[in-house]
Design a protein around this motif. Structure first.
Motif, PDB file in Angstrom:
ATOM      1  N   ASP A 191       0.825  -1.205   0.000  1.00 22.97           N
ATOM      2  CA  ASP A 191       0.000   0.000   0.000  1.00 22.97           C
ATOM      3  C   ASP A 191       0.860   1.257   0.000  1.00 22.97           C
TER       4      ASP A 191
ATOM      5  N   LEU B 148       2.365   1.694  -3.449  1.00 24.77           N
ATOM      6  CA  LEU B 148       1.326   2.088  -4.399  1.00 24.77           C
ATOM      7  C   LEU B 148       0.918   3.541  -4.183  1.00 24.77           C
ATOM      8  N   ASP B 149       0.737   3.941  -2.925  1.00 29.30           N
ATOM      9  CA  ASP B 149       0.349   5.325  -2.634  1.00 29.30           C
ATOM     10  C   ASP B 149       1.392   6.311  -3.146  1.00 29.30           C
TER      11      ASP B 149
ATOM     12  N   ARG C 250      -4.440   4.827  -9.921  1.00 30.15           N
ATOM     13  CA  ARG C 250      -4.646   3.955  -8.768  1.00 30.15           C
ATOM     14  C   ARG C 250      -5.431   2.707  -9.166  1.00 30.15           C
ATOM     15  N   ALA C 251      -6.462   2.881  -9.963  1.00 26.46           N
ATOM     16  CA  ALA C 251      -7.279   1.742 -10.383  1.00 26.46           C
ATOM     17  C   ALA C 251      -6.453   0.753 -11.197  1.00 26.46           C
TER      18      ALA C 251
ATOM     19  N   GLU D 145      -4.059  -1.088  -8.783  1.00 29.61           N
ATOM     20  CA  GLU D 145      -4.767  -2.045  -7.931  1.00 29.61           C
ATOM     21  C   GLU D 145      -5.221  -3.262  -8.730  1.00 29.61           C
ATOM     22  N   ARG D 146      -5.605  -3.037  -9.974  1.00 32.30           N
ATOM     23  CA  ARG D 146      -5.982  -4.162 -10.836  1.00 32.30           C
ATOM     24  C   ARG D 146      -4.767  -5.056 -11.097  1.00 32.30           C
TER      25      ARG D 146
ATOM     26  N   ARG E   9      -2.128  -5.350  -9.205  1.00 26.19           N
ATOM     27  CA  ARG E   9      -1.772  -6.026  -7.957  1.00 26.19           C
ATOM     28  C   ARG E   9      -2.671  -7.237  -7.723  1.00 26.19           C
ATOM     29  N   ALA E  10      -3.959  -7.089  -7.997  1.00 28.73           N
ATOM     30  CA  ALA E  10      -4.887  -8.202  -7.810  1.00 28.73           C
ATOM     31  C   ALA E  10      -4.563  -9.361  -8.752  1.00 28.73           C
TER      32      ALA E  10
END
Length: 308
Positions: free
Chosen positions: A182, A185-186, A199-200, A203-204, A206-207
């Motif tokens: 986190d 990423l931030d 960010r999206a 996060e995608r 990372r998932a």
């Protein structure tokens, strides 16, 4: 007086051509470590490192790379050269073949008073071929897909190499235990301007990384930068150069780099399918070529380029 002033200026204050002139002297010093009779040294304008074409008096041609100071360490470059040497011995894939110095080392570290820090240098045999660019065809991308898959299969056998992750976010991410935490990423989002779409995308990615895991069927040693500037064709065969960004990552990331470079071409959909068909002919890995997985890594790659 003008020459003296030019030579006394701080290296950081020089433009690209000025730095290249300083590094040429360093390159000449590096070449004395090799049994290569140098007839001519010509700067090459491409890449983040400083490159020189070396025309040998023996009729052979080489390329000398002077590593950027903020790039991979000497140990990491040595690992890159070890992979290239193994590819040359163990496969028929055409990649740069490292030239060992007289000490048999594949890396030479050279210092020059006019350059602030020692530089890691490597010498490789020249790779003949041509870049196709806008005229890329489906058969050529099929061949690139085959090549990529075979390169990854060989990379899976290379263990103990000192290479980082190809999907790290910024220098800060490389220094963390979890390069996609986190906190990392931030900071990446903030560096890129705080865009919610960034960010999206991260996060995608990372998932998808977490879902894939790091099993040998989806993760290993990859080229990491197989874009159009780094693959060329000679007598119908594809060849790859510039392994400076090679490292460990998901195989889908390797494909995503190539795919993203095709987006500006009108025939991109045909080329995309040809690339994946060629890849599947060697590695029928459903997870690696899944469209959602590839799109996630394309998004990651675009953010990485924005952060550079």
């Amino acid at each position: 007086m003008a020459d003296f002033q030019a030579n006394s200026r701080p290296f950081a204050a020089l433009d690209r051509s000025g730095r290249t002139r300083r590094l040429r002297r360093l390159a000449e010093a590096a070449l004395t470590a090799y049994d290569v009779p140098v007839a001519r040294l010509t700067p090459l304008g491409r890449g983040v490192n400083t490159m020189f074409r070396v025309d040998g008096a023996d009729g052979h041609r080489y390329v000398l790379r002077v590593q950027r100071p903020d790039g991979p360490s000497a140990a990491q470059v040595r690992s890159e050269m070890a992979w290239l040497a193994a590819l040359g011995r163990e496969t028929d894939l055409v990649v740069p073949r490292p030239v060992p110095a007289r000490t048999r080392d594949l890396v030479t570290v050279v210092a020059d008073p006019a350059v602030p820090e020692p530089r890691t240098c490597v010498l490789c045999h020249w790779v003949d071929g041509r870049f196709v660019d806008e005229r890329l065809s489906a058969p050529q991308l099929y061949a690139v897909g085959e090549f990529t898959a075979r390169l990854q299969l060989h990379g899976a056998r290379m263990t103990g190499l000192d290479r980082g992750r190809v999907d790290d976010l910024t220098e800060f991410g490389r220094s963390q235990v979890d390069g996609f935490s986190d906190v990392v990423l931030d900071r990446a989002v903030a560096t890129a301007g705080g865009d919610g779409r960034i960010r999206a995308a991260l996060e995608r990615a990372r998932a998808v990384r977490a879902e894939l895991g790091c099993g040998a069927d989806v993760f290993g040693l990859v080229h990491g930068d197989l874009r159009q500037d780094n693959y060329l064709f000679h007598r119908g065969r594809v060849r790859a150069i510039d392994f400076d960004d090679c490292g460990y990552g998901h195989y889908a990331y390797d494909l995503a780099v190539t795919l993203d470079e095709l987006e500006h071409l009108p025939q991109r959909n045909v080329l995309r399918e040809a690339l994946l068909d060629g890849y599947r002919s060697v590695r029928p890995d459903a997870a690696t070529t899944d469209p959602a997985v590839l799109n996630a890594f394309v998004g990651l790659r675009r953010v990485q380029l924005r952060l550079r």
